[in-house]
Design an enzyme around this catalytic site. Structure first.
Site, PDB file in Angstrom:
ATOM      1  N   ASP A 107      -6.262  45.073  50.203  1.00 60.43           N
ATOM      2  CA  ASP A 107      -6.618  46.202  49.368  1.00 60.43           C
ATOM      3  C   ASP A 107      -7.286  45.721  48.082  1.00 60.43           C
ATOM      4  O   ASP A 107      -7.347  44.519  47.795  1.00 60.43           O
ATOM      5  CB  ASP A 107      -5.359  47.008  49.048  1.00 60.43           C
ATOM      6  CG  ASP A 107      -5.660  48.463  48.747  1.00 60.43           C
ATOM      7  OD1 ASP A 107      -6.850  48.811  48.662  1.00 60.43           O
ATOM      8  OD2 ASP A 107      -4.709  49.248  48.584  1.00 60.43           O
ATOM      9  N   TYR A 216       2.004  36.030  53.688  1.00 57.85           N
ATOM     10  CA  TYR A 216       1.672  36.559  52.369  1.00 57.85           C
ATOM     11  C   TYR A 216       2.550  35.899  51.317  1.00 57.85           C
ATOM     12  O   TYR A 216       3.718  35.578  51.561  1.00 57.85           O
ATOM     13  CB  TYR A 216       1.879  38.073  52.324  1.00 57.85           C
ATOM     14  CG  TYR A 216       0.802  38.863  53.016  1.00 57.85           C
ATOM     15  CD1 TYR A 216      -0.326  39.288  52.328  1.00 57.85           C
ATOM     16  CD2 TYR A 216       0.911  39.179  54.369  1.00 57.85           C
ATOM     17  CE1 TYR A 216      -1.326  40.010  52.964  1.00 57.85           C
ATOM     18  CE2 TYR A 216      -0.081  39.896  55.017  1.00 57.85           C
ATOM     19  CZ  TYR A 216      -1.193  40.313  54.310  1.00 57.85           C
ATOM     20  OH  TYR A 216      -2.181  41.019  54.944  1.00 57.85           O
TER      21      TYR A 216
END
Length: 495
Positions: A107, A216
């Site tokens: 994002d 992540y």
């Protein structure tokens, strides 16, 4: 013009030279203004399939995926333009023409250190050309990767990776070395995007569907946080769980399965030699839902402050009444069933990084270009490391300046009182009129005088109702067109 009317030719030339400090530099050869460069016939060249591994600083971009009329440039758009500029792909063919596949979508503001894309590029080595359906067809009438108002949300939700495509081992190297693409691309890309390595891949390789896991990292300061409690909450994520309460549900996608498998979750110091310094939340899983990591991190921050207990994570994962979770450990009560997400602010995107993407052994052979020493340039002139080192040192200097600005301010002002973690030695309780600064990551906080526990907050609609409302309302026609365009295709998605 009047003062120069009676000047001689020599006087005018001397005046122009005075006004132009670079008059003594060699000029490029003159090109006829009407002469256009001859277009490259991509059809006359063979193509080869490659994978690129690259890093980017997300703060400078409006997300990974190409968008229509973006406020900020997108990583995919900038990289695509660089590939066109270096004549590796044909702009007219677009993303479909080169079989473009990305491993994960990030994002706006989210970075990556090990993002991967696969695509077909022009080659003079005689490699075979791609099949006509190298890239899956777009399902949106708004163009590739766009879904109207949901342009940033379209494919963020990934299917479990156990359904990923099998991949054959990478082919043998041809006469043309694909590592030469690294320098060519880095030469035209902005310094915020760096190609790290390149690999030739099999025809059926997909950066997206062949990926087995994604890793992540979320970096944060441990100041005012109970790291042991955060580690307890993080450990409850490991395994296969329903994450509908820890993601943003996009009814446009009509996702019905929210089960994902987490392979590893831990709270660790960035540098083990400095256990009180910066920390990182490491999360590795087979697939992720939209904003899933930032939802999880927001809950971990609340646990770290002492406002929530680690068991709240088990409750948020206990979303299916038909399959209730047992107690996480002996002596702990069974978590309550939470069928829809409580309202809360998710963590800031700045500290989040897609660190690495995992593939089957032999599917990739990452290589870098090792040029021979060149006079005046040395051995590392094609390496991205010197430029990245410069960026790192400037960032450290910037952080040091901000630290000293803070010290200058502290000569006149007191720092806010710490209220977290609640009950820790030396931490005062919140008194009348006091304000808490709830951590959101990236230095961002939310000030509040009171706190409502997560499980007592207002909750959104269950996912089934959100999907039905969209399906019967404004999304009906769009879903019909998508079903017709996507007949026979896999209903999959991506982070």
């Amino acid at each position: 013009m009047e003062p120069y009317k009676n000047w001689s030719r020599e006087e005018l030339i001397a005046r122009l030279q005075q006004l132009d400090p670079h008059h003594d530099r060699p000029r490029p050869p003159h090109q006829h203004p009407l002469r256009k460069p001859k277009p490259l016939d991509f059809g006359a060249y063979a193509r080869r399939k490659i994978a690129l591994k690259f890093t980017y600083n997300g703060i400078h971009f409006g997300g990974m995926e190409i968008q229509r009329d973006p406020v900020l440039p997108t990583v995919e758009g900038v990289l695509f333009d660089a590939l066109v500029h270096t004549k590796l792909i044909d702009r007219d063919g677009g993303f479909d023409g080169c079989g473009w596949q990305r491993c994960g979508r990030t994002d706006k503001g989210v970075s990556a250190a090990g993002q991967v894309v696969s695509l077909w590029v022009r080659s003079g080595s005689g490699m075979k050309t791609p099949a006509a359906d190298a890239r899956e067809p777009s399902t949106s009438e708004d163009g590739p990767g766009l879904e109207g108002d949901f342009g940033l949300l379209d494919d963020f939700d990934e299917p479990p990776t156990n359904a990923s495509l099998p991949t054959n081992p990478h082919p043998k190297e041809s006469e043309e070395d694909p590592t030469t693409y690294i320098y060519k691309l880095n030469h035209v890309l902005p310094p915020t995007i760096r190609i790290l390595a390149c690999s030739t891949v099999a025809d059926d390789f997909s950066a997206r569907h062949s990926c087995r896991w994604r890793h992540y990292k979320y970096f944060f300061s441990p100041q005012g946080l109970d790291l042991a409690a955060m580690s307890d909450a993080a450990s409850r994520l490991v395994g296969e769980h329903d994450f509908r309460n820890l993601c943003k549900i996009d009814p446009c996608k009509q996702i019905t399965v929210f089960t994902r498998r987490i392979l590893h979750a831990s709270i660790d110091p960035v540098d083990p030699a400095h256990p009180t310094g910066m920390h990182v939340f490491n999360l590795r899983g087979n697939a992720f839902l939209y904003n899933m990591v930032r939802h999880i991190m927001a809950v971990l921050f609340l646990v770290g402050t002492g406002l929530e207990q680690p068991s709240v994570m088990s409750a948020l994962l206990n979303a299916d009444p038909a399959r209730p979770l047992p107690p996480f450990r002996p002596g702990e009560p069974a978590p309550p069933v939470v069928t829809s997400k409580p309202e809360f602010i998710i963590a800031d995107p700045l500290p989040l990084v897609l660190w690495d993407c995992g593939y089957d052994d032999g599917a990739l052979d990452w290589r870098v270009e090792h040029p021979k020493p060149s006079p005046g340039r040395g051995e590392a002139w094609k390496s991205p490391v010197p430029g990245m080192t410069c960026a790192y040192e400037r960032a450290v200097i910037g952080a040091t300046l901000e630290e000293h600005f803070l010290k200058a301010a502290e000569a006149h002002y007191e720092r806010p009182k710490p209220y977290f973690p609640i009950g820790a030695p030396g931490v005062e309780p919140l008194g009348p009129g006091g304000m808490m600064a709830l951590p959101l990551g990236g230095g961002m906080t939310k000030r509040a005088a009171t706190y409502t526990p997560l499980l007592e907050r207002k909750r959104g609609l269950p996912a089934e109702q959100m999907n039905e409302r969209y399906r019967l309302g404004r999304g009906a026609k769009k879903l019909e067109r998508r079903a017709a365009a996507n007949a026979g295709a896999d209903d999959d998605a991506d982070e």
